[in-house]
Design an enzyme around this catalytic site. Structure first.
Site, PDB file in Angstrom:
ATOM      1  N   ARG A  97       1.287  -6.450  12.791  1.00 14.66           N
ATOM      2  CA  ARG A  97       0.685  -5.840  13.977  1.00 14.66           C
ATOM      3  C   ARG A  97       0.541  -6.852  15.109  1.00 14.66           C
ATOM      4  O   ARG A  97       0.592  -6.481  16.287  1.00 14.66           O
ATOM      5  CB  ARG A  97      -0.671  -5.223  13.612  1.00 14.66           C
ATOM      6  CG  ARG A  97      -0.524  -4.043  12.670  1.00 14.66           C
ATOM      7  CD  ARG A  97      -1.801  -3.246  12.507  1.00 14.66           C
ATOM      8  NE  ARG A  97      -1.588  -2.127  11.601  1.00 14.66           N
ATOM      9  CZ  ARG A  97      -2.434  -1.105  11.451  1.00 14.66           C
ATOM     10  NH1 ARG A  97      -3.559  -1.078  12.160  1.00 14.66           N
ATOM     11  NH2 ARG A  97      -2.160  -0.129  10.611  1.00 14.66           N
ATOM     12  N   GLU A 116      -5.942  -1.051  15.910  1.00 13.04           N
ATOM     13  CA  GLU A 116      -6.591  -2.001  14.998  1.00 13.04           C
ATOM     14  C   GLU A 116      -5.629  -3.108  14.575  1.00 13.04           C
ATOM     15  O   GLU A 116      -4.488  -2.852  14.201  1.00 13.04           O
ATOM     16  CB  GLU A 116      -7.082  -1.269  13.756  1.00 13.04           C
ATOM     17  CG  GLU A 116      -7.736  -2.181  12.729  1.00 13.04           C
ATOM     18  CD  GLU A 116      -7.830  -1.561  11.349  1.00 13.04           C
ATOM     19  OE1 GLU A 116      -7.876  -2.325  10.371  1.00 13.04           O
ATOM     20  OE2 GLU A 116      -7.836  -0.318  11.249  1.00 13.04           O
ATOM     21  N   SER A 136      -9.936  -5.962  10.613  1.00 12.73           N
ATOM     22  CA  SER A 136     -11.163  -5.290  10.209  1.00 12.73           C
ATOM     23  C   SER A 136     -11.987  -6.305   9.429  1.00 12.73           C
ATOM     24  O   SER A 136     -11.524  -6.832   8.413  1.00 12.73           O
ATOM     25  CB  SER A 136     -10.852  -4.067   9.349  1.00 12.73           C
ATOM     26  OG  SER A 136     -12.009  -3.301   9.120  1.00 12.73           O
ATOM     27  N   ARG A 193       0.848  -1.198   0.000  1.00  9.19           N
ATOM     28  CA  ARG A 193       0.000   0.000   0.000  1.00  9.19           C
ATOM     29  C   ARG A 193       0.880   1.244   0.000  1.00  9.19           C
ATOM     30  O   ARG A 193       1.844   1.334   0.757  1.00  9.19           O
ATOM     31  CB  ARG A 193      -0.925   0.017   1.215  1.00  9.19           C
ATOM     32  CG  ARG A 193      -1.900  -1.156   1.225  1.00  9.19           C
ATOM     33  CD  ARG A 193      -2.851  -1.103   2.383  1.00  9.19           C
ATOM     34  NE  ARG A 193      -3.651  -2.328   2.447  1.00  9.19           N
ATOM     35  CZ  ARG A 193      -4.528  -2.599   3.401  1.00  9.19           C
ATOM     36  NH1 ARG A 193      -4.733  -1.751   4.384  1.00  9.19           N
ATOM     37  NH2 ARG A 193      -5.207  -3.735   3.393  1.00  9.19           N
ATOM     38  N   ARG A 227       2.311   1.146  10.077  1.00 11.38           N
ATOM     39  CA  ARG A 227       1.815   1.570   8.756  1.00 11.38           C
ATOM     40  C   ARG A 227       2.941   1.472   7.741  1.00 11.38           C
ATOM     41  O   ARG A 227       3.634   2.440   7.462  1.00 11.38           O
ATOM     42  CB  ARG A 227       1.259   2.994   8.847  1.00 11.38           C
ATOM     43  CG  ARG A 227       0.296   3.361   7.728  1.00 11.38           C
ATOM     44  CD  ARG A 227      -0.266   4.748   7.933  1.00 11.38           C
ATOM     45  NE  ARG A 227      -1.122   4.811   9.089  1.00 11.38           N
ATOM     46  CZ  ARG A 227      -2.416   4.531   9.117  1.00 11.38           C
ATOM     47  NH1 ARG A 227      -3.018   4.160   7.996  1.00 11.38           N
ATOM     48  NH2 ARG A 227      -3.125   4.623  10.217  1.00 11.38           N
TER      49      ARG A 227
END
Length: 428
Positions: free
Chosen positions: A392, A350, A353, A263, A278
């Site tokens: 994560r 988070e 999701s 990403r 991130r």
């Protein structure tokens, strides 16, 4: 995407939905375009009726050896008019398609209305946050001191937002992947898939990343062909059955895949610039389901439970949040975020999701099933969720299992994947 008929017949509801999501169509007006489309279709039908009537009259005159030149000249004009209208129709339909591809999914009635994450609703918590008799460190400090995470060398190779994993860092990442895959395939009923990591624009359009979010993607070119690095395994897994007709007996289909994800994180500069939170490249174990409209909400709850089970077995505290209309993803009708407790940050962050996209992606990707042999085809409902984001999860393990001497205890569930090791210590 949404059905054109739904959009045109529910203008007020669509406008309200966009407002609840904090979005707008700007100058785009699908309702006026659709009115032009309908008018043009009506004109074409009238002209074609005139062609049929005149065609019969021309044939009659021909049989009677009478002059039909005036009618033939009229039909030439009618034919030219139809071609012009059909060209206009193609332009209008293309414009409508472009607008529809930019309209987000309609939130389920159970989704809380709100502008952003402050309107999210906590559903439940699992486990107790760990307390320490020393100041807990954040993962980038722990990983660097242990010699298992190297951000400086990664920056030398690739720039910011990349990491090199050394020794037990690499082993821990690999252990987490294997642990998650084994749990989901052996106990939770998912079928393991290794999909392509490069996909076409059509594939990304099917799940909603294109055309709206092209800036978030990494694009490459092979000869005359554009391909994109996948931002998540949701993209290839959801599209596996594109343009196919599934049978009710095949459903639900449950897939799991470990893949790297890529990403650009466009627009996120200044957020989580340190560490693994991130990254431009990261690993994820993704869950995808294809099912019927009648069962999709139950399947969503089950998917959340599947992701929670990973955290339970790792002994990590977490909470489940129901996202509001303003915080939900573009394709989702309902989303739960699972947030893991990070003692270094003293915050829940988070880690998964899970979303029910209803028939939104299915319409884009032509994902259909037949309830029975006599029934008309219906669009599937698609679901996706992280089971979990691997990097994560590694962060959570490092921060929650850190010791006063700087070592990290390996959770019991992972020890069989770490050759029985119980602790990570400084790598030489």
């Amino acid at each position: 995407m949404l059905d054109l008929k739904f959009v045109t017949e529910n203008k007020a509801r669509v406008a309200q939905m966009l407002e609840q999501r904090g979005q707008s169509l700007g100058d785009a007006d699908p309702w006026s375009l659709d009115a032009h489309r309908r008018q043009a279709l009506q004109q074409v039908e009238q002209l074609r009726h005139r062609q049929r009537v005149c065609g019969e009259e021309i044939a009659r005159l021909g049989r009677a050896k009478q002059d039909a030149s005036a009618l033939k000249a009229e039909m030439k004009g009618v034919s030219d008019e139809i071609k012009g209208l059909e060209t206009r129709l193609l332009e209008v339909q293309s414009g409508l398609q472009e607008i529809l591809l930019g309209i987000p999914n309609v939130p389920d009635a159970s989704v809380p209305v709100g502008a952003d994450a402050t309107a999210n609703v906590e559903v439940r918590r699992g486990g107790q946050p760990r307390s320490f008799d020393f100041v807990a460190k954040e993962h980038w400090e722990l990983g660097t001191e242990l010699g298992i995470l190297d951000f400086e060398r990664a920056a030398k190779l690739s720039g910011a937002r990349f990491a090199v994993y050394w020794d037990d860092g690499a082993r821990l990442e690999r252990a987490l992947i294997q642990f998650m895959l084994d749990l989901h395939t052996r106990e939770r009923g998912y079928r393991e898939v290794i999909p392509p990591y490069l996909v076409t624009g059509e594939t990304l359009t099917g799940t909603g990343q294109l055309p709206k979010f092209e800036g978030d993607l990494f694009k490459t070119r092979a000869g005359e062909k554009d391909l994109y690095l996948i931002p998540t395994a949701e993209v290839p897994l959801t599209n596996l059955h594109r343009d196919e007709m599934l049978e009710l007996t095949q459903l639900p289909l449950k897939y799991v895949a470990f893949t790297p994800c890529f990403r650009s994180e466009a627009g996120s500069y200044g957020k989580d610039v340190r560490g693994l939170i991130r990254q431009h490249q990261f690993h994820k174990v993704e869950l995808v389901k294809l099912t019927t409209p009648e069962t999709s909400m139950q399947e969503l709850e089950a998917m959340v439970a599947d992701a929670e089970e990973v955290l339970k077995r790792l002994g990590l505290a977490y909470r489940v949040m129901l996202l509001s209309t303003g915080d939900m993803g573009f394709s989702a009708a309902k989303t739960y975020d699972i947030e893991v407790w990070l003692p270094g940050q003293q915050a829940y962050r988070e880690i998964s999701s899970c979303s029910n996209c209803s028939d939104f992606q299915a319409r884009r990707a032509a994902l259909r099933y037949r309830p029975n042999t006599q029934a008309r085809p219906r669009f599937l409902h698609t679901l996706n969720g992280s089971g979990l984001a691997v990097g994560r999860t590694l962060i959570a393990v490092l921060e929650n299992y850190q010791q006063a001497d700087g070592s990290v205890v390996i959770p019991e569930a992972l020890r069989p994947y770490m050759n029985g090791r119980e602790r990570i210590t400084r790598s030489t």
